[in-house]
Design a protein around this motif. Structure first.
Motif, mmCIF file in Angstrom:
data_model
loop_
_atom_site.group_PDB
_atom_site.id
_atom_site.type_symbol
_atom_site.label_atom_id
_atom_site.label_comp_id
_atom_site.label_asym_id
_atom_site.label_seq_id
_atom_site.Cartn_x
_atom_site.Cartn_y
_atom_site.Cartn_z
ATOM 1 N N ALA A 97 0.829 -1.205 0.000
ATOM 2 C CA ALA A 97 0.000 0.000 0.000
ATOM 3 C C ALA A 97 0.867 1.261 0.000
ATOM 4 C CB ALA A 97 -0.933 -0.007 1.202
ATOM 5 N N LEU A 98 1.966 1.228 0.738
ATOM 6 C CA LEU A 98 2.881 2.371 0.745
ATOM 7 C C LEU A 98 3.513 2.563 -0.634
ATOM 8 C CD1 LEU A 98 4.585 1.872 4.219
ATOM 9 C CD2 LEU A 98 3.077 3.768 3.563
ATOM 10 N N GLU A 99 3.875 1.459 -1.274
ATOM 11 C CA GLU A 99 4.439 1.551 -2.627
ATOM 12 C C GLU A 99 3.432 2.200 -3.579
ATOM 13 O OE1 GLU A 99 6.867 1.441 -5.828
ATOM 14 O OE2 GLU A 99 7.504 0.850 -3.809
ATOM 15 N N GLU A 104 2.367 9.907 -4.633
ATOM 16 C CA GLU A 104 1.839 11.070 -3.916
ATOM 17 C C GLU A 104 2.892 11.641 -2.976
ATOM 18 O OE1 GLU A 104 -1.105 12.700 -4.185
ATOM 19 O OE2 GLU A 104 -1.401 11.433 -5.963
ATOM 20 N N PHE A 105 3.634 10.756 -2.307
ATOM 21 C CA PHE A 105 4.706 11.225 -1.425
ATOM 22 C C PHE A 105 5.774 11.957 -2.234
ATOM 23 C CE2 PHE A 105 3.829 7.146 1.234
ATOM 24 C CZ PHE A 105 2.643 7.691 1.698
ATOM 25 N N ASP A 106 6.104 11.403 -3.404
ATOM 26 C CA ASP A 106 7.119 12.024 -4.265
ATOM 27 C C ASP A 106 6.713 13.448 -4.663
ATOM 28 O OD1 ASP A 106 8.585 9.678 -4.148
ATOM 29 O OD2 ASP A 106 7.921 8.944 -6.103
ATOM 30 N N LYS A 107 5.436 13.622 -4.996
ATOM 31 C CA LYS A 107 4.950 14.947 -5.408
ATOM 32 C C LYS A 107 5.140 15.981 -4.305
ATOM 33 C CE LYS A 107 1.280 13.246 -8.485
ATOM 34 N NZ LYS A 107 -0.194 13.114 -8.635
ATOM 35 N N VAL A 113 10.926 5.395 3.626
ATOM 36 C CA VAL A 113 11.760 4.249 3.981
ATOM 37 C C VAL A 113 10.996 3.379 4.975
ATOM 38 C CG1 VAL A 113 13.930 5.491 3.622
ATOM 39 C CG2 VAL A 113 12.947 5.366 5.907
ATOM 40 N N ALA A 114 11.330 2.086 4.983
ATOM 41 C CA ALA A 114 10.756 1.151 5.952
ATOM 42 C C ALA A 114 11.887 0.498 6.734
ATOM 43 C CB ALA A 114 9.913 0.091 5.246
ATOM 44 N N ILE A 115 11.619 0.203 7.996
ATOM 45 C CA ILE A 115 12.632 -0.345 8.900
ATOM 46 C C ILE A 115 12.092 -1.615 9.549
ATOM 47 C CG2 ILE A 115 13.889 0.059 11.061
ATOM 48 C CD1 ILE A 115 13.961 3.012 10.398
ATOM 49 N N SER A 116 12.899 -2.669 9.556
ATOM 50 C CA SER A 116 12.547 -3.882 10.288
ATOM 51 C C SER A 116 13.812 -4.449 10.923
ATOM 52 C CB SER A 116 11.897 -4.915 9.368
ATOM 53 O OG SER A 116 12.867 -5.758 8.795
ATOM 54 N N PRO A 117 13.669 -5.352 11.904
ATOM 55 C CA PRO A 117 14.844 -5.935 12.536
ATOM 56 C C PRO A 117 15.462 -7.077 11.743
ATOM 57 C CG PRO A 117 12.875 -6.753 13.616
ATOM 58 C CD PRO A 117 12.427 -5.731 12.608
ATOM 59 N N THR A 133 10.096 -0.010 -4.479
ATOM 60 C CA THR A 133 11.097 0.891 -5.071
ATOM 61 C C THR A 133 11.679 1.834 -4.031
ATOM 62 O OG1 THR A 133 9.390 2.507 -5.685
ATOM 63 C CG2 THR A 133 9.939 0.822 -7.324
ATOM 64 N N PHE A 134 11.327 1.634 -2.751
ATOM 65 C CA PHE A 134 11.884 2.474 -1.679
ATOM 66 C C PHE A 134 12.760 1.618 -0.774
ATOM 67 C CE2 PHE A 134 7.640 1.092 -0.341
ATOM 68 C CZ PHE A 134 7.855 0.578 0.925
#
Length: 225
Positions: A97-99, A104-107, A113-117, A133-134
């Motif tokens: 969903a973020l992808e 819209e974020f780019d505009k 970015v996403a973070i996981s352990p 692509t992020f």
């Protein structure tokens, strides 16, 4: 269909024990117990929230390249998602969903970015599996999640359940501690102040990507002023 509608549909099938999941009710009861206890603990209320200063971090992408929050914020606001790992179907649906929302974020001049352990190979799997692509960043030992107030210890009974399901987090994360981050979403302004925060002790609940757009528009307007 919204992100939460997709999550709810998956949850209904999973908890009904439909193929290919075939999960017994005892497993669902244990998961519900752990979620209820985490909610009741108040951990989410103690996490970083809107108005707080965001911790500064530098983490590696799956190729070992360092990614700095300071450098990202020089370009514009930062959209940050903490997730549990590629083994979590709810997290994968959120990443997709973020992808989809990334244009819209780019505009609005925002980085995502996403973070996981999880380890770098598992982060590469996240990218491939979800066509991202992020950047996916590896938070070794959950240090950045802890700085945001998101890391928690799994209770012993949940560790036993994960072990029985062959969900070996110590191997997956290269960390013996059996800890995870609560899923969370942040928008951080260029001054390092958190403009939007949503922390989810119930991992089956996630905000819509569109929920962040007002904060991002506010950040864009302040840059233009």
């Amino acid at each position: 269909m919204t992100l939460q509608e997709k999550l709810d549909a998956f949850k209904a099938d999973f908890e009904a024990g439909k193929p290919p999941y075939n999960v017994p009710p005892s497993v669902i009861e244990t998961m519900h117990r752990a979620t209820a206890e985490l909610i009741a603990s108040g951990a989410a209320e103690r996490a970083r929230k809107a108005g707080d200063k965001a911790p500064v971090f530098m983490l590696n992408d799956p190729d070992g390249n360092p990614v700095s929050s300071v450098d990202l914020l020089k370009k514009g606001p930062l959209v940050l998602s903490f997730y549990r790992g590629v083994w979590c179907p709810y997290c994968n649906m959120e990443l997709q969903a973020l992808e989809a929302a990334k244009p819209e974020f780019d505009k609005l001049g925002a980085s995502l970015v996403a973070i996981s352990p999880q380890t770098a190979p598992n982060s590469r799997k996240s990218v491939r599996q979800n066509n991202l692509t992020f950047p996916i960043l590896s938070d070794a030992k959950g240090t950045v999640a802890a700085a945001f107030g998101l890391r928690f210890d799994l209770p012993d009974y949940l560790v036993e359940l994960y072990q029985s399901l062959k969900n070996d987090l110590p191997s997956f994360n290269d960390d013996p501690s059996w800890t995870l981050p609560m899923p969370a979403r942040y928008v951080i302004g260029q001054d390092g102040i958190i403009l939007y925060a949503e922390v989810n002790p119930d991992y089956t609940r996630r905000p819509e990507p569109e929920d962040m757009l007002p904060a991002l528009r506010e950040a864009a307007a302040s840059r233009a002023a």
